[in-house]
Design an enzyme around this catalytic site. Structure first.
Site, short mmCIF file in Angstrom:
data_model
loop_
_atom_site.label_atom_id
_atom_site.label_comp_id
_atom_site.label_asym_id
_atom_site.label_seq_id
_atom_site.Cartn_x
_atom_site.Cartn_y
_atom_site.Cartn_z
N SER A 1 0.87 -1.17 0.00
CA SER A 1 0.00 0.00 0.00
C SER A 1 0.91 1.22 0.00
CB SER A 1 -0.85 0.01 1.27
OG SER A 1 -1.59 -1.18 1.32
N CYS B 1 -6.95 -0.77 7.48
CA CYS B 1 -5.87 -1.34 6.67
C CYS B 1 -4.97 -2.23 7.53
CB CYS B 1 -5.04 -0.23 6.03
SG CYS B 1 -3.69 -0.89 5.05
N ASP C 1 -8.45 -2.11 3.14
CA ASP C 1 -7.27 -2.45 2.34
C ASP C 1 -6.52 -3.45 3.22
OD1 ASP C 1 -5.22 -2.38 0.47
OD2 ASP C 1 -4.25 -0.63 1.37
N TRP D 1 -4.79 -7.51 4.04
CA TRP D 1 -4.09 -8.63 3.44
C TRP D 1 -3.74 -9.66 4.47
CZ3 TRP D 1 -2.05 -3.64 3.74
CH2 TRP D 1 -1.02 -3.46 4.67
P1 FAD Z 1 6.65 -14.35 1.30
O1 FAD Z 1 7.85 -15.06 0.86
O2 FAD Z 1 5.60 -14.09 0.29
O3 FAD Z 1 6.04 -15.07 2.54
C1 FAD Z 1 4.83 -14.58 3.07
C2 FAD Z 1 4.24 -15.59 4.03
O4 FAD Z 1 3.92 -16.79 3.35
C3 FAD Z 1 5.15 -16.01 5.16
O5 FAD Z 1 5.10 -15.10 6.20
C4 FAD Z 1 4.54 -17.35 5.53
O6 FAD Z 1 3.40 -17.16 6.32
C5 FAD Z 1 4.12 -17.87 4.19
N1 FAD Z 1 5.17 -18.75 3.66
C6 FAD Z 1 6.20 -18.42 2.87
N2 FAD Z 1 6.95 -19.51 2.60
C7 FAD Z 1 6.36 -20.54 3.20
C8 FAD Z 1 6.66 -21.93 3.30
N3 FAD Z 1 7.71 -22.47 2.71
N4 FAD Z 1 5.82 -22.70 4.02
C9 FAD Z 1 4.75 -22.19 4.62
N5 FAD Z 1 4.43 -20.89 4.57
C10 FAD Z 1 5.22 -20.06 3.87
N6 FAD Z 1 3.00 -5.58 3.55
C11 FAD Z 1 3.64 -4.57 4.18
O7 FAD Z 1 4.59 -4.79 4.93
N7 FAD Z 1 3.26 -3.26 3.96
C12 FAD Z 1 2.23 -2.92 3.14
O8 FAD Z 1 1.95 -1.74 2.96
C13 FAD Z 1 1.54 -3.98 2.49
N8 FAD Z 1 0.50 -3.72 1.66
C14 FAD Z 1 -0.16 -4.73 1.04
C15 FAD Z 1 -1.23 -4.44 0.20
C16 FAD Z 1 -1.90 -5.46 -0.46
C17 FAD Z 1 -3.05 -5.15 -1.36
C18 FAD Z 1 -1.49 -6.80 -0.26
C19 FAD Z 1 -2.18 -7.93 -0.97
C20 FAD Z 1 -0.43 -7.09 0.57
C21 FAD Z 1 0.24 -6.07 1.23
N9 FAD Z 1 1.33 -6.36 2.06
C22 FAD Z 1 1.97 -5.32 2.70
C23 FAD Z 1 1.88 -7.72 2.20
C24 FAD Z 1 2.97 -7.93 1.14
O9 FAD Z 1 2.40 -7.94 -0.16
C25 FAD Z 1 3.72 -9.25 1.28
O10 FAD Z 1 2.79 -10.28 1.37
C26 FAD Z 1 4.64 -9.29 2.47
O11 FAD Z 1 5.56 -8.24 2.41
C27 FAD Z 1 5.41 -10.61 2.49
O12 FAD Z 1 6.11 -10.76 1.30
P2 FAD Z 1 7.45 -11.62 1.21
O13 FAD Z 1 7.71 -11.89 -0.25
O14 FAD Z 1 8.52 -10.96 1.97
O15 FAD Z 1 7.04 -12.94 1.95
#
Ligand code: FAD
Length: 694
Positions: free
Chosen positions: A453, A647, A692, A694
């Site tokens: 966001s 949010c 908003d 997630w």
């Molecule tokens: P990922 O690698 O995608 O992991 C995310 C989660 O998936 C982990 O915490 C765990 O629960 C699970 N996971 C991953 N790997 C495994 C595995 N091997 N086994 C089991 N479970 C697993 N985030 C913010 O910090 N700030 C924002 O402003 C924000 N805004 C958003 C707005 C929208 C519309 C949406 C949809 C999401 C938003 N998010 C925000 C969340 C963000 O998009 C990400 O999901 C978040 O940062 C995690 O991403 P990542 O790639 O670091 O983690």
């Protein structure tokens, strides 16, 4: 007067509408208007490719199409699994199709010896995923037009046989509404569904098991209805992988992680969207937590000169790169170490198979930039790799993991293992070099951009997008494994690089931080912008109430930044109330100093109400603070028609806030709790209440 082309087009469209009204009462068989076709082809469909699914099925001799409406890749993955299973176990001639690549006007002529499967994720507030919007609108429009009695004797879709599975999250208000609404509409239009309309629940963490449990009875019913014979499934690769000894990895035509041809040729070109990222400079980055063991990043992404625009409340998508240790693990376990930079050409063996990344490429680049290798391993995928085990003992273990739900949960899911970790764990001595690389491409999602966001105001900084991202590091209870978020750790590495570390390695991870052919050098990150409906009222004098604990505060920093600028410019700004929560004011209080600056600009129209959960014995959360301010909240919403925004965390916080608001409305207005909830529902549908989450 002479008619110009536009007049003619308008007349033609009106005429087509009139014909539809007087003939069938619906839009079946009426070709799309020229603008719509031009728009959809600009939006993903490739020029020169048919948008007629029946023609496509005929020319590729298919009798089953598996459509997907997918936002994060899971629905797409399930669609390809159903397609493979249909073909390998039941001899169906299947293809997978992106809903946005086809038109649906001719669905009334869908032959009854063919099958359409819909795998549909629900997104946000019960909305279709981006690629399913046109399909959804078409089906619902048909349903409404048909229900209004448009003069039809026969139901238009009575030949259509379909199967449906939905992906949803029960913590959201509109749980699985896509599959429910599409199913209802298709059935009303005369189509017959085979099996139940399945529903997977991400909220309960049972998506995969819901899917596995749904599909078996569906296959049984389908084989009866279509007279299919089940056979021993034999793996047939979807892609051919040719190792190109004639090409060096540094050759100009080899993709080393570039997302498309323009990027490969060094001339990235807009429009930038979910198919084409902009490699944006990171103008600034800093840490906003003050504790050592947790990180939250503030970043400023420079979009000047890119033609990308945003509005306050929109989302920015970040395209991640996998961590070096995970890329190495996958390469190593597959026995590809010697060949990691070998050039490969990947081709679909069937004309309908889409290669999910550009080729020729290398094993390393495909795994690093295009495959979601860190995601949770699925039981079905583990089972499908059993035949390629290095020996019988390992094969037996893989088969057991594949067949025994509880065993799998104990050994794999509860440990959060990704697929390479499973392979390593099952056999750490031998390499899994019998696994065809095609099955890895088929079984592992295409890596997905993550959304953030936007935490700045477009009015204040139109060329710079702020991100506020909490770095994901999850210590798995009872296990040595630590799950490290793919994108947030990559961003953390970029921040470290920007602050002078040439080889950043947050949490022991390393990254190809300068990107393919060093194209991201100087601290760049691939991004695009996604427009959202999460918006400030157009009149700044309207009050707003914002609930944004943790990183949920992101868009509200943008909202408040905007209102502060409006106040400084002499505009009348309404009550601006932010409920913010975190653990401790001394640790993870985001933008602590900045709020004071906004307070100076906004004066008494800005109120910050905080809840620090770990500063006293009893935990305190934002919803309690909301309750404590019931009278004010109700007054701003009822009398002054203010907007209410939530949010952040979808699973607990957003629902709790909604419940508390229902109670506040009930108490303050002297109505029943049911009536209070109904009023909150109405606030949602009129956009007075926006989420908003997630
Ligand atoms: P990922 O690698 O995608 O992991 C995310 C989660 O998936 C982990 O915490 C765990 O629960 C699970 N996971 C991953 N790997 C495994 C595995 N091997 N086994 C089991 N479970 C697993 N985030 C913010 O910090 N700030 C924002 O402003 C924000 N805004 C958003 C707005 C929208 C519309 C949406 C949809 C999401 C938003 N998010 C925000 C969340 C963000 O998009 C990400 O999901 C978040 O940062 C995690 O991403 P990542 O790639 O670091 O983690």
């Amino acid at each position: 007067a002479q008619l110009d082309t536009l007049d003619l087009i308008v007349l033609a469209v009106l005429l087509a509408g009139t014909v539809a009204y007087f003939t069938k009462g619906t839009y079946w068989g009426i070709p799309k208007d020229p603008y719509a076709v031009a728009y959809s082809s600009a939006n993903g469909a490739k020029a020169g490719k048919t948008r007629n699914i029946l023609e496509k099925m005929d020319e590729s001799e298919k009798n089953c199409v598996v459509f997907y409406g997918s936002q994060t890749g899971t629905a797409e993955d399930y669609a390809s699994r159903l397609s493979k299973e249909g073909s390998q176990r039941f001899g169906l001639k299947t293809m997978v199709a992106d809903l946005e690549d086809y038109d649906y006007e001719n669905f009334d002529t869908f032959p009854n010896d063919k099958l359409a499967v819909f795998v549909l994720a629900t997104y946000g507030e019960g909305e279709p995923t981006d690629n399913a919007v046109d399909f959804y609108e078409f089906v619902i429009k048909e349903d409404v037009s048909f229900s209004n009695g448009g003069g039809v004797d026969e139901k238009p879709l009575q030949n259509l046989k379909f199967v449906a599975f939905g992906l949803g999250n029960n913590t959201y208000e509109h749980y699985n509404s896509m599959v429910r609404r599409v199913n209802d509409a298709l059935v009303k239009l005369g189509a017959s569904r085979i099996g139940t309309a399945g529903e997977g629940d991400d909220g309960a963490g049972t998506m995969e098991e819901d899917f596995l449990a749904w599909k078996e009875p569906m296959w049984t019913e389908l084989s009866e209805k279509m007279g299919l014979e089940e056979r021993e499934a034999v793996y047939e690769p979807v892609f051919s992988i040719t190792e190109r000894d004639d090409l060096d990895a540094n050759a100009d035509e080899v993709y080393l992680g570039e997302p498309n041809k323009h990027h490969l040729e060094g001339s990235q070109k807009g429009p930038y969207n979910s198919h084409n990222p902009y490699i944006a400079p990171i103008a600034e980055s800093r840490e906003v937590f003050t504790v050592k063991d947790r990180n939250c990043l503030h970043m400023e992404i420079d979009i000047k000169g890119s033609n990308l625009t945003y509005q306050t409340g929109d989302h920015i998508a970040v395209w991640p790169t996998n961590a070096g240790v995970e890329v190495d693990r996958m390469i190593n376990v597959l026995g590809l170490s010697e060949k990691r930079h070998c050039v490969i050409s990947v081709k679909g063996l069937d004309p309908t198979a889409k290669v999910p990344f550009p080729t020729p490429t290398t094993y390393d680049a495909a795994i690093r930039y295009h495959m979601e290798i860190c995601g949770a391993a699925s039981r079905q995928f583990v089972s499908s790799l059993a035949p390629f085990a290095p020996n019988e003992q390992t094969k037996a273990e893989m088969t057991r993991l594949g067949n025994d739900k509880d065993y799998f949960s104990d050994k794999v899911s509860s440990q959060y293992l990704n697929i390479a970790q499973v392979l390593e764990k099952v056999d750490s001595v031998n390499k899994w070099s019998n696994i065809p690389f095609s099955i890895m491409i088929e079984g592992i999602h295409k890596i997905q951009p993550r959304y953030y966001s936007i935490s700045s105001s477009s009015l204040v900084q139109k060329d710079k997008i702020s991100i506020t991202a909490v770095v994901e590091t999850i210590r798995v209870p009872g296990s040595e494994n630590i799950v490290k978020g793919v994108t947030t750790n990559y961003l953390l590495a970029l921040k470290q690089k920007q602050h002078g570390d040439p080889n950043p390695d947050p949490h022991g991870l390393t990254y190809a931080i300068t990107g393919p052919r060093n194209k991201y050098n100087g601290c760049h990150v691939p991004v695009h912008v996604r427009h959202s409906n999460f918006k400030l009222p157009s009149d700044p004098s309207k009050p707003i109430i914002m609930i944004g604990p943790g990183s949920g505060v992101a868009p509200f920093r943008g909202f408040i930044q905007e209102r502060a600028a409006q106040a400084e410019a002499g505009e009348k700004v309404g009550q601006t109330i932010l409920f913010y929560g975190c653990r401790k004011s001394s640790e993870d209080f985001l933008y602590k100093e900045e709020w004071e600056h906004y307070k100076q600009a906004l004066g008494s129209s800005f109120t910050l109400i905080t809840a620090f959960s770990r500063e006293q014995r009893e935990k305190v959360y934002v919803q309690q603070r909301l309750q404590e301010n019931a009278a004010l909240v109700n007054q701003l919403l009822e009398k002054e028609k203010g907007n209410f925004y939530v949010c952040g965390d979808a699973s607990n916080m957003a629902r709790a806030v909604s419940d508390v608001l229902g109670k506040i409305v009930s108490d303050q207005r002297g109505v029943s709790i049911e009536k209070g909830e109904e009023i909150v529902k109405m606030m949602r549908s009129s956009n007075q209440y926006q989420e908003d989450v997630w």
